[in-house]
Design an enzyme around this catalytic site. Structure first.
Site, PDB file in Angstrom:
ATOM      1  N   HIS A  39       9.601   8.717  34.463  1.00  0.00           N
ATOM      2  CA  HIS A  39       9.297  10.076  34.930  1.00  0.00           C
ATOM      3  C   HIS A  39       7.854  10.105  35.448  1.00  0.00           C
ATOM      4  CE1 HIS A  39       9.559  14.372  35.367  1.00  0.00           C
ATOM      5  NE2 HIS A  39       8.356  14.454  34.803  1.00  0.00           N
ATOM      6  N   GLY A  75      13.770   3.213  46.118  1.00  0.00           N
ATOM      7  CA  GLY A  75      13.934   2.053  45.250  1.00  0.00           C
ATOM      8  C   GLY A  75      12.694   1.199  45.054  1.00  0.00           C
ATOM      9  N   THR A  76      11.495   1.803  45.135  1.00  0.00           N
ATOM     10  CA  THR A  76      10.303   0.979  44.895  1.00  0.00           C
ATOM     11  C   THR A  76      10.226   0.541  43.428  1.00  0.00           C
ATOM     12  OG1 THR A  76       8.835   2.864  44.469  1.00  0.00           O
ATOM     13  CG2 THR A  76       8.984   2.085  46.746  1.00  0.00           C
ATOM     14  N   ASN A  77      10.727   1.363  42.529  1.00  0.00           N
ATOM     15  CA  ASN A  77      10.757   0.932  41.121  1.00  0.00           C
ATOM     16  C   ASN A  77      11.782  -0.184  40.912  1.00  0.00           C
ATOM     17  OD1 ASN A  77       8.886   2.477  39.229  1.00  0.00           O
ATOM     18  ND2 ASN A  77       9.693   4.102  40.528  1.00  0.00           N
ATOM     19  N   ILE A  89      21.067  14.331  36.638  1.00  0.00           N
ATOM     20  CA  ILE A  89      21.024  14.362  35.174  1.00  0.00           C
ATOM     21  C   ILE A  89      22.393  13.954  34.646  1.00  0.00           C
ATOM     22  CG2 ILE A  89      20.762  15.864  33.160  1.00  0.00           C
ATOM     23  CD1 ILE A  89      18.582  17.351  34.688  1.00  0.00           C
ATOM     24  N   LEU A  90      22.402  12.992  33.734  1.00  0.00           N
ATOM     25  CA  LEU A  90      23.675  12.486  33.201  1.00  0.00           C
ATOM     26  C   LEU A  90      24.130  13.310  32.003  1.00  0.00           C
ATOM     27  CD1 LEU A  90      22.923   8.671  33.486  1.00  0.00           C
ATOM     28  CD2 LEU A  90      24.646   9.954  34.796  1.00  0.00           C
TER      29      LEU A  90
HETATM   30  C1  GAR Z   1       9.497   7.771  41.315  1.00  0.00           C
HETATM   31  O1  GAR Z   1       8.214   8.322  41.401  1.00  0.00           O
HETATM   32  C2  GAR Z   1      10.139   8.158  39.997  1.00  0.00           C
HETATM   33  O2  GAR Z   1       9.231   8.242  38.935  1.00  0.00           O
HETATM   34  C3  GAR Z   1      10.693   9.517  40.333  1.00  0.00           C
HETATM   35  O3  GAR Z   1      11.127   9.427  41.674  1.00  0.00           O
HETATM   36  C4  GAR Z   1      10.440   8.379  42.344  1.00  0.00           C
HETATM   37  C5  GAR Z   1      11.478   7.390  42.850  1.00  0.00           C
HETATM   38  O4  GAR Z   1      10.896   6.409  43.654  1.00  0.00           O
HETATM   39  N1  GAR Z   1      11.739   9.881  39.418  1.00  0.00           N
HETATM   40  C6  GAR Z   1      12.020  11.127  39.075  1.00  0.00           C
HETATM   41  O5  GAR Z   1      11.422  12.087  39.489  1.00  0.00           O
HETATM   42  C7  GAR Z   1      13.179  11.259  38.098  1.00  0.00           C
HETATM   43  N2  GAR Z   1      13.115  12.527  37.418  1.00  0.00           N
HETATM   44  P1  GAR Z   1      11.647   5.040  43.970  1.00  0.00           P
HETATM   45  O6  GAR Z   1      13.054   5.366  44.447  1.00  0.00           O
HETATM   46  O7  GAR Z   1      10.809   4.459  45.093  1.00  0.00           O
HETATM   47  O8  GAR Z   1      11.625   4.176  42.736  1.00  0.00           O
END
Ligand code: GAR
Length: 208
Positions: A110, A12-14, A93-94
């Site tokens: 992505h 969940g850093t994003n 994938i939804l």
């Molecule tokens: C992120 O790098 C995101 O871009 C990627 O997973 C990571 C999640 O990090 N997403 C995908 O690969 C989706 N296809 P987070 O949980 O720390 O945000």
């Protein structure tokens, strides 16, 4: 105020970048009202709790297939009256029952430069492993709308980083997150909430 529902599966850093941006007043016209996790032990759920954001868990493993899982997600999004759905490290994938109901209202991040290193099977560290294996010199991240095909919806924003000879999947992932994902995802969300993204001919353009 648009209601933003964030879908997560892991660290969940994003999500944290979105929370921090909202706190800093950088998400104009929107508020995170709910976090939904496909994984009951995702650390993202702790981040939501720490910031007083309601959360729901819809465990992927409790559903036999993508269609039944997507129906449960759709029901939750409708109940939450989501104006915008953000996939922030959401690893499922939804089905089109969701993508059609929320056309041009679902944004994904992505971790590569679409149309390279994307589509089914390209997620998380696997993307960065493939990038290093190929030997490309530039990578980055893409913020895009979600449609019926994996990673094929209209691109909103992209940003790049140089790939270094000594990179590991982990160092490359971290540099892309820090320099691109955590900046561009909140930016795209704010643009959406301010109605500054125009769709024309299936492509997305940021209004001046
Ligand atoms: C992120 O790098 C995101 O871009 C990627 O997973 C990571 C999640 O990090 N997403 C995908 O690969 C989706 N296809 P987070 O949980 O720390 O945000």
């Amino acid at each position: 105020m648009k209601k933003i529902v964030v879908l997560v599966s892991g660290g969940g850093t994003n999500l944290q970048a979105l929370i921090d941006a909202e706190r800093a007043g950088e998400i104009k016209g929107g508020r995170i009202t709910c976090v939904i996790s496909s994984n009951p032990s995702a650390y993202a759920l702790q981040r939501a709790a720490d910031n007083g954001i309601p959360s729901r868990v819809i465990p992927r493993r409790e559903y036999p297939d993508s269609v039944s899982y997507s129906k449960a997600v759709l029901e939750a999004l409708n109940e939450e009256k989501a104006d915008l759905v953000v996939l922030a490290g959401f690893m499922t994938i939804l089905d089109e029952c969701v993508t059609k109901a929320y056309a041009y209202k679902i944004i994904n991040v992505h971790p590569a430069l679409i149309p390279s290193f994307c589509g089914e099977g390209f997620y998380g560290l696997k993307v960065h492993e493939a990038v290093l294996e190929y030997g490309v010199k530039v990578s980055g991240a893409t913020i895009h709308f979600v449609n019926e095909k994996a990673d094929a919806g209209a691109i909103i924003l992209q940003g790049t980083v140089d790939v270094r000879r000594e990179d590991t999947p982990e160092t490359l992932q971290r540099r892309i997150m820090e320099n691109v994902e955590w900046k561009l995802l909140p930016k795209a969300v704010s643009l959406f909430c301010e109605d500054k993204i125009e769709i024309s001919g299936g492509k997305a353009y940021v209004k001046e």
